[in-house]
Write a protein that holds these residues in place. Structure first.
Motif, PDB file in Angstrom:
ATOM      1  N   ARG A 171       0.838  -1.216   0.000  1.00 41.30           N
ATOM      2  CA  ARG A 171       0.000   0.000   0.000  1.00 41.30           C
ATOM      3  C   ARG A 171       0.867   1.258   0.000  1.00 41.30           C
ATOM      4  O   ARG A 171       0.585   2.227  -0.700  1.00 41.30           O
ATOM      5  CB  ARG A 171      -0.895   0.019   1.246  1.00 41.30           C
ATOM      6  N   GLN A 175       1.024   4.398  -2.774  1.00 47.17           N
ATOM      7  CA  GLN A 175       0.733   5.776  -2.337  1.00 47.17           C
ATOM      8  C   GLN A 175       1.936   6.689  -2.521  1.00 47.17           C
ATOM      9  O   GLN A 175       1.783   7.857  -2.873  1.00 47.17           O
ATOM     10  CB  GLN A 175       0.286   5.775  -0.874  1.00 47.17           C
ATOM     11  N   ASN A 236      -6.055   1.485  -5.069  1.00 49.03           N
ATOM     12  CA  ASN A 236      -6.251   2.232  -3.818  1.00 49.03           C
ATOM     13  C   ASN A 236      -6.106   3.713  -4.124  1.00 49.03           C
ATOM     14  O   ASN A 236      -5.049   4.150  -4.602  1.00 49.03           O
ATOM     15  CB  ASN A 236      -5.224   1.782  -2.777  1.00 49.03           C
ATOM     16  N   ASP A 238      -7.053   6.266  -1.815  1.00 47.46           N
ATOM     17  CA  ASP A 238      -7.264   7.072  -0.598  1.00 47.46           C
ATOM     18  C   ASP A 238      -6.472   8.375  -0.645  1.00 47.46           C
ATOM     19  O   ASP A 238      -7.000   9.466  -0.425  1.00 47.46           O
ATOM     20  CB  ASP A 238      -6.858   6.292   0.665  1.00 47.46           C
ATOM     21  N   ASP A 241      -7.690  10.733  -3.609  1.00 51.58           N
ATOM     22  CA  ASP A 241      -9.012  11.332  -3.385  1.00 51.58           C
ATOM     23  C   ASP A 241      -8.965  12.396  -2.289  1.00 51.58           C
ATOM     24  O   ASP A 241      -9.570  13.466  -2.417  1.00 51.58           O
ATOM     25  CB  ASP A 241     -10.038  10.244  -3.033  1.00 51.58           C
ATOM     26  N   ASN A 242      -8.240  12.103  -1.205  1.00 51.64           N
ATOM     27  CA  ASN A 242      -8.144  13.090  -0.108  1.00 51.64           C
ATOM     28  C   ASN A 242      -7.454  14.361  -0.579  1.00 51.64           C
ATOM     29  O   ASN A 242      -7.882  15.474  -0.271  1.00 51.64           O
ATOM     30  CB  ASN A 242      -7.375  12.508   1.087  1.00 51.64           C
TER      31      ASN A 242
END
Ligand SMILES: C[S@@+](CC[C@H](N)C(=O)[O-])C[C@H]1O[C@@H](n2cnc3c(N)ncnc32)[C@H](O)[C@@H]1O
Length: 333
Positions: A171, A175, A236, A238, A241-242
């Protein structure tokens, strides 16, 4: 305080100091699905629950105290009156920032800007030493030597370490790549252009400034579209999007804030993303494999540890690997 202010970006662990200046108790504790970290929490509680009344406990690389607060919970529930310390090389001040655990944090003595390679405690001072996803970020030989120095004979240690083939590392990799792609794009420059040009158009109400504002809005949309294409197949989103949500809400804030403040917010958002990329990269580098962890077992035995055990740490319904547990005791003889 604004991200990055009060501390230079080349300071030791600037990226962590920035992170801990927020209302977050933990960093890497996986939150992939509800209850994901429960097995880790209960392992920590069992570890602390086995300690005697009045035990002194040290949390290495404590951050804002996710493990140390578990010791407080056990101490209260079982009337154990533990004395709990946490050290971190980053600048930390958990009781100032973490409102959700303010009550628990009062019972922990935090030592900010304190390297675990050089602990400010007497030999044999602690009954137990704990660390969660932190020892492996340090100069591990020195930190283990210090951990074994400050724990008393018969005292115990338990470390949770990142695994090279664990779910957290994969992950982190994705990221980190997403963060680097955004940082090297024109997104932040385009947002700043929109803010400047829209504010100017609204102030002057001239056709030319109106046209410039519209062009900068189009350029920002293009920047978003280009990034969306790059992330289209990522499983993923996250981080993306944030970040996009934070950036998209900036133009609407021009009714409430001066342009200078808004441009500062763009700058801060970029710095936060840079800090995040640095933390993710550090995690990737810190993760250990079977050979490295087996070597740690040998090192601990050489240092006088007994019953040294290495196990895979798992979490979630699928029993995903979230690291290694390494634990044992300091020999009494
Ligand atoms: C992944 S975070 C884990 C924090 C916390 N244990 C948790 O589980 O939320 C790693 C922490 O180790 C700290 N750290 C890294 N190197 C260190 C060192 N040499 N001495 C002390 N702390 C260190 C970082 O500042 C950071 O807070």
């Amino acid at each position: 305080m604004a991200p990055g202010s009060g501390q230079r970006q080349d300071d030791a662990l600037w990226e962590w100091s920035v992170f801990w200046r927020s209302d977050q108790l933990q960093s890497c504790m996986p939150a992939i699905e509800p209850g994901y970290s429960d097995p880790l929490v209960s392992t920590w509680r069992d570890f602390f629950g086995a300690l005697p009344v009045g035990a002194r406990i040290l949390d290495l690389g404590s951050g804002n105290g996710s493990v140390a607060t578990q010791a407080v919970v056990v101490s209260r529930e079982a009337s154990k009156r533990f004395s709990i310390h946490g050290v971190d090389l980053a600048e930390i001040d958990p009781s100032r920032y973490v409102t959700s655990a303010a009550d628990l944090l009062q019972e922990i003595t935090f030592h900010s800007r304190t390297p675990m390679e050089n602990l400010p405690f007497a030999d044999n001072y602690f009954d137990a030493v704990a660390s969660q996803y932190a020892l492996e970020y340090s100069q591990i030989e020195k930190s283990l030597t210090e951990a074994m120095r400050v724990v008393r004979a018969g005292g115990s240690f338990r470390f949770l370490l990142h695994a090279d083939d664990g779910v957290l590392k994969s992950r982190c990799q994705l990221q980190r790549q997403q963060a680097e792609t955004i940082l090297s794009s024109s997104l932040f420059a385009r947002v700043s252009d929109v803010l400047k040009n829209v504010v100017a158009a609204e102030r002057t109400r001239m056709p030319e400034t109106q046209k410039t504002a519209e062009e900068s809005i189009t350029a920002l949309k293009t920047a978003f579209d280009e990034l969306e294409n790059k992330f289209a197949s990522d499983d993923n989103r996250d981080l993306v999007d944030n970040l996009f949500a934070a950036v998209r809400q900036l133009p609407a804030l021009r009714k409430s804030y001066e342009l200078k403040t808004l441009l500062g917010m763009v700058d801060d958002t970029g710095k936060l993303l840079l800090a995040q990329a640095k933390r993710l990269q550090a995690m990737e580098r810190a993760a250990l494999d079977d050979a490295a962890t087996t070597e740690l077992v040998e090192r601990l035995r050489d240092m006088g540890a007994t019953d040294v055990t290495l196990e895979r740490a798992t979490a979630g319904e699928g029993g995903n690997c979230v690291g290694y547990w390494l634990y044992g005791e300091k020999a009494t003889g």
